[in-house]
Design a protein around this motif. Sequence first.
Motif, PDB file in Angstrom:
ATOM      1  N   LEU A  78     -24.944  38.218 -52.218  1.00  0.00           N
ATOM      2  CA  LEU A  78     -25.310  39.443 -52.927  1.00  0.00           C
ATOM      3  C   LEU A  78     -26.812  39.673 -52.854  1.00  0.00           C
ATOM      4  O   LEU A  78     -27.274  40.803 -52.642  1.00  0.00           O
ATOM      5  N   GLU A  87     -26.094  41.675 -64.302  1.00  0.00           N
ATOM      6  CA  GLU A  87     -25.793  41.764 -62.873  1.00  0.00           C
ATOM      7  C   GLU A  87     -24.797  42.879 -62.587  1.00  0.00           C
ATOM      8  O   GLU A  87     -24.956  43.654 -61.627  1.00  0.00           O
ATOM      9  N   THR A  88     -23.781  43.003 -63.431  1.00  0.00           N
ATOM     10  CA  THR A  88     -22.786  44.064 -63.267  1.00  0.00           C
ATOM     11  C   THR A  88     -23.433  45.433 -63.380  1.00  0.00           C
ATOM     12  O   THR A  88     -23.190  46.334 -62.558  1.00  0.00           O
ATOM     13  N   VAL A  92     -25.637  46.078 -60.217  1.00  0.00           N
ATOM     14  CA  VAL A  92     -24.860  46.425 -59.019  1.00  0.00           C
ATOM     15  C   VAL A  92     -24.334  47.852 -59.123  1.00  0.00           C
ATOM     16  O   VAL A  92     -24.378  48.619 -58.149  1.00  0.00           O
ATOM     17  N   ARG A 100     -23.320  34.655 -54.736  1.00  0.00           N
ATOM     18  CA  ARG A 100     -24.519  35.263 -55.322  1.00  0.00           C
ATOM     19  C   ARG A 100     -25.659  35.294 -54.309  1.00  0.00           C
ATOM     20  O   ARG A 100     -26.443  36.249 -54.282  1.00  0.00           O
ATOM     21  N   TRP A 102     -19.784  41.278 -55.506  1.00  0.00           N
ATOM     22  CA  TRP A 102     -19.700  41.307 -56.972  1.00  0.00           C
ATOM     23  C   TRP A 102     -18.255  41.113 -57.421  1.00  0.00           C
ATOM     24  O   TRP A 102     -17.998  40.372 -58.373  1.00  0.00           O
TER      25      TRP A 102
END
Length: 287
Positions: A158, A96-97, A100, A155, A136
């Motif tokens: 996001l 996910e990091t 993003v 989330r 995030w």
Amino acid sequence: MSESENESRFPPGQAISARALKPRIVFGLLVVASIGGVWVARFGAPITARAVTWLVAVTTGALVGGLYWRLRLFDGSAFDDAADARRVDARWRRVETAAVAAFTVAGVASLATNDASRAVGTGAIGVGLVAAPLLWLGLRRPRPDWERDRQPVLRTGLFAAALVALAGFAWLETGTTATDWLVRLVHVGAFALWVGGAVWHNFVVLPTARTRPDAAATLKSQAKAFRRHLPAVVVLLLATGTYQTVRLVGFSLSALAASPVGPFVGLKVLVLVALTGLVAVGVVRGS
């Protein structure tokens, strides 16, 4: 599934290794298809602009689709060992990091290379670019146990931010009528669902199952849940892709063959046929 059956399918230290190649092939084919799609949609644009558009399509798609998988299909309570669920979650947070970060870089590059006068599309991408990193950061901030129930909310936010950016991307790709925009959005949304699932499978499911054989059966069950989406995804891609091709070159196959975008359309068709075959094999085998 019995323990002996599970061990025969997922031997310790080599979980789903016999099937590890298929999801990698699928991921590669999706990337190739996305290149063909962008080259058709932005044919005649500078190579740099097309490359940036492709980056936005893949990074936004991976974020939207991956978050859908994480929110809708991942069930931490299904694991026999809570530590396995935490490992899956930790691996996803790393993915996910990266997603993003890649989405932010690609989005900024897109805004720098697109016509700023197209306010609807650029504004939607801008909203996603502002909201996604902030959400995030909220997910990464250490918090006491009683606050962890906020993580699904963040989330979900996001996911919504990435979806808004995807809608803006679809508008930049069309910007003509609401129908064309909606068709393009469904097309890139279906792609996002598939490529996000491929990212999850390749970078979360397979590595976790190899290192944690006890978690393999649960992960396989969740992977099956995702694959049940794929027949509908294929139909949506075919229907919307056909509409967009007809809008671009008309109904005539001879016109398509003579068009400079013809080879790229042919490439997408070949890739989609290959992907459809893989989906069909998976459905028949129940894998």
